[in-house]
Scaffold this active site. Structure first.
Site, mmCIF file in Angstrom:
data_model
loop_
_atom_site.group_PDB
_atom_site.id
_atom_site.type_symbol
_atom_site.label_atom_id
_atom_site.label_comp_id
_atom_site.label_asym_id
_atom_site.label_seq_id
_atom_site.Cartn_x
_atom_site.Cartn_y
_atom_site.Cartn_z
ATOM 1 N N ALA A 124 0.811 -1.336 -0.012
ATOM 2 C CA ALA A 124 0.011 -0.014 -0.067
ATOM 3 C C ALA A 124 0.823 1.175 0.112
ATOM 4 C CB ALA A 124 -0.827 -0.092 1.216
ATOM 5 N N PRO A 153 2.743 -1.628 4.619
ATOM 6 C CA PRO A 153 2.624 -0.753 3.708
ATOM 7 C C PRO A 153 4.277 -0.604 3.124
ATOM 8 C CG PRO A 153 1.911 0.229 5.715
ATOM 9 C CD PRO A 153 2.575 -0.993 6.026
ATOM 10 N N CYS A 154 4.023 -0.033 1.650
ATOM 11 C CA CYS A 154 5.399 0.037 0.927
ATOM 12 C C CYS A 154 6.237 0.728 1.474
ATOM 13 C CB CYS A 154 4.875 0.570 -0.638
ATOM 14 S SG CYS A 154 6.198 0.798 -1.360
ATOM 15 N N PHE A 155 6.158 1.843 2.338
ATOM 16 C CA PHE A 155 7.385 2.742 2.714
ATOM 17 C C PHE A 155 7.680 2.125 4.264
ATOM 18 C CE2 PHE A 155 6.242 4.805 -1.202
ATOM 19 C CZ PHE A 155 7.368 5.449 -1.551
ATOM 20 N N LYS A 177 14.215 5.251 2.702
ATOM 21 C CA LYS A 177 13.473 4.618 1.140
ATOM 22 C C LYS A 177 12.974 5.958 0.583
ATOM 23 C CE LYS A 177 10.171 1.479 -0.437
ATOM 24 N NZ LYS A 177 9.428 0.276 -0.279
#
Length: 248
Positions: free
Chosen positions: A61, A118-120, A134
């Protein structure tokens, strides 16, 4: 999402495409196979103006708000396998960032499953980082004879609203008092790295140049063809449906 899918499905042989865009309104996107947790549903309830969509690509996400999204389409086999293509696209992203004066590199990391949050929250292997933090999250899918890779570069956007566990409890992203695992550094943003918010045209030029330098070939600005627009219109029914968005 429908446009990116259409560009991949109708890509011409030996031809690549780079699409750069922004989102309005702010939108939460899910990876193709990512489960929708309680935390994500709570986030959307607390932000009624935020949209939600599920991508054709994998990954996890992302909140798309004050960031740059890229979609790169390449023929299958043009750079080798999926991982080789992933590495080369990330090289182009790093080249674009260095053109902006950003000392970016690649994360060592590890492969992360769709249910890992989540992605980050954590950089996966090969993703773009600055000082170990990131900056760009990316994901892939094979569509027909093309590889579609999506990614989000944080310009100003704060992703910490996503850092919650499956019960919807907030997590401290820098590890100082919450549940984020040790060793996970909070993400950074381009504004934080540069000390300014770069103009959109400057970003487009930098990443266009980065892709041109890394991939070579002849590049030109273009627009979607009539057939690509027609397919995208049909695909909007899928990407706009509740069945697709909430299927996991």
């Amino acid at each position: 999402m429908a446009r990116d899918h259409a560009l991949a499905e109708l890509a011409r042989p030996r031809t690549g495409t780079l699409r750069l865009y922004r989102w309005s309104p702010a939108t939460l996107s899910f990876g193709r196979n990512e489960p929708v947790t309680v935390g994500y549903r709570d986030l959307l309830r607390s932000h009624p103006g935020m949209g939600a969509v599920r991508r054709p690509t994998g990954g996890r996400a992302v909140i798309h708000d004050r960031e740059l999204t890229y979609a790169a389409v390449l023929p299958v086999g043009a750079c080798g396998g999926l991982r080789a293509t992933y590495r080369k696209i990330n090289e182009a992203l790093v080249a674009g960032l260095r053109g902006l004066g950003v000392g970016a590199g690649h994360a060592r990391g590890r492969a992360l499953p769709p249910e890992s949050g989540p992605c980050f929250m954590e950089a996966a292997e090969g993703e773009v980082v600055v000082g170990g933090r990131k900056l760009v999250g990316s994901a892939q899918a094979r569509i027909g004879e093309s590889i579609l890779q999506h990614g989000s570069l944080l310009v100003v956007a704060d992703q910490t609203a996503l850092f919650a566990n499956g019960r919807g409890e907030r997590v401290d992203p820098d590890g100082s008092g919450g549940g984020m695992k040790p060793g996970r550094a909070r993400p950074t943003t381009l504004a934080e790295v540069l000390g300014e918010i770069p103009a959109w045209d400057r970003l487009v030029r930098a990443f266009s140049t980065g892709f041109e330098d890394v991939f070579g070939g002849c590049w030109s600005r273009g627009a979607m063809s009539r057939s690509e627009k027609a397919l995208a219109a049909k695909l909007e029914m899928r990407y706009g449906s509740r069945e697709w968005t909430w299927r996991r």
